[in-house]
Design an enzyme around this catalytic site. Structure first.
Site, PDB file in Angstrom:
ATOM      1  CD  GLU A 120      -3.004  -1.026   0.263  1.00 39.11           C
ATOM      2  OE1 GLU A 120      -3.244   0.083  -0.241  1.00 39.11           O
ATOM      3  OE2 GLU A 120      -3.643  -2.049  -0.041  1.00 39.11           O
ATOM      4  NE  ARG A 184      -8.410   7.508  -7.139  1.00 41.26           N
ATOM      5  CZ  ARG A 184      -8.462   6.207  -6.907  1.00 41.26           C
ATOM      6  NH1 ARG A 184      -7.794   5.370  -7.682  1.00 41.26           N
ATOM      7  NH2 ARG A 184      -9.183   5.724  -5.896  1.00 41.26           N
ATOM      8  CG  ASN A 228      -4.701   4.902  -3.951  1.00 38.00           C
ATOM      9  OD1 ASN A 228      -3.583   5.299  -3.646  1.00 38.00           O
ATOM     10  ND2 ASN A 228      -5.094   3.659  -3.692  1.00 38.00           N
TER      11      ASN A 228
END
Length: 340
Positions: A120, A184, A228
């Site tokens: 992550e 984004r 993200n």
């Protein structure tokens, strides 16, 4: 002859020494030709995964698991009874962060290496402050990690390049978690004013099954491979699987262009930072002719996409790196290292 005896006695030790050396070299050559006759085979490295990532039901891990990924002498296990004997123990951060798993600090054998694992980004990784001074090695997508495991890579390929899928749409985007504060989302809001983008995913109530995703996006010329969050080396399956493996040109929002170019040729993608505005980017994409478009796939003549999404393969990589990993290393500021 009486005068020759002393000379013989002087030369004898030298002859014996040379003979002994030749015998020793002969024995060493024999041992080198077949080490198995004199060396005991090394037992496999045991890698204990304390909690399988994102699951309470780990997959079956037969003894040949790592061999199937080209890694020999490596045994994966989720049997916590092996804590006292495992060569390495791996802890996936998401379970530590959610407290579904706890560190067995009181039972840790002295000198046993512990690995902190996470794929992550720092924006979605919390609770590192309480993990200082515990872990010896890191498994991550970051290139400076002890066990570097990217989401994908290009590898040499021989033979004709696979044909490009037929195209019927301009741009596609698959999004499950739309948050307005993310860059984004803001870029998409600006881009869609000038460019037709077909959006799929749970965020717009158009989910795609796992087997439907690639055939769907493959029909488009471009895919919005928008991460993200933007962090060092953070390039995920949005780029590798949803774009390159699908036969679509990725339009990337992530780390700087130089980072992407460390993984793929510079003409394999379109980077949003190369344009001064969303309207300029949209004009570039919508006006691209077929000849220019096909140049984005020149790499397919000699390279192919290798996806690295299986956690079993990621954990087997520990054995590959094990002989080269620094002994005695401790991450006293894991948070500082990861968020740098």
């Amino acid at each position: 002859m009486p005068g020759s005896s002393p000379t013989w006695r002087l030369r004898t030790p030298g002859v014996l020494a040379v003979a002994a050396l030749l015998v020793a070299l002969w024995l060493l050559r024999l041992l080198g030709a077949d080490p198995s006759k004199s060396l005991t085979p090394r037992p496999p490295l045991t890698i204990l995964i304390w909690h399988w990532p994102f699951s309470d039901r780990p997959p079956e891990l037969p003894r040949n698991t790592c061999a199937s990924f080209g890694v020999d002498g490596c045994l994966l296990s989720t049997d916590r009874e092996l804590l006292g004997h495992a060569d390495v123990v791996v802890f996936h951060h998401r379970e530590l962060q959610s407290r579904r798993a706890h560190l067995p600090l009181d039972l840790r054998p002295q000198g046993q290496p512990w690995v902190w694992a996470s794929m992550e980004s720092p924006s979605h990784t919390h609770g590192l402050g309480r993990l200082h001074g515990i872990f010896n090695w890191v498994l991550s997508y970051q290139r400076n990690a002890d066990i570097f495991v990217p989401y994908g890579r290009l590898e040499p390929h021989t033979g004709p390049a696979p044909p490009l899928p037929p195209k019927s749409g301009l741009a596609a985007w698959v999004i499950s978690n739309f948050q307005e504060q993310q860059r984004r989302a803001q870029l998409f809001r600006q881009l869609k004013k000038h460019l037709r983008v077909d959006v799929f995913g749970r965020a717009v109530r158009r989910p795609l099954c796992s087997d439907c995703l690639l055939p769907t996006v493959a029909r488009y010329l471009f895919y919005l491979a928008f991460e993200n969050s933007q962090h060092r080396d953070y390039i995920t399956e949005k780029f590798w699987r949803n774009s390159l493996a699908a036969g679509v040109v990725p339009v990337v929002l992530g780390p700087p262009r130089a980072t992407y170019e460390a993984f793929v040729p510079p003409d394999a993608f379109v980077h949003v930072d190369d344009f001064s505005s969303a309207s300029e980017l949209a004009a570039f994409l919508s006006s691209m002719n077929q000849s220019c478009y096909r140049r984005y796939f020149a790499w397919r003549e000699r390279l192919r996409v290798r996806l690295v999404g299986d956690w079993r393969e990621r954990f087997c990589a520990i054995c590959t790196r094990y002989p080269h990993l620094p002994r005695g290393q401790v991450y006293h500021d894991l948070e500082g290292w990861f968020q740098a």
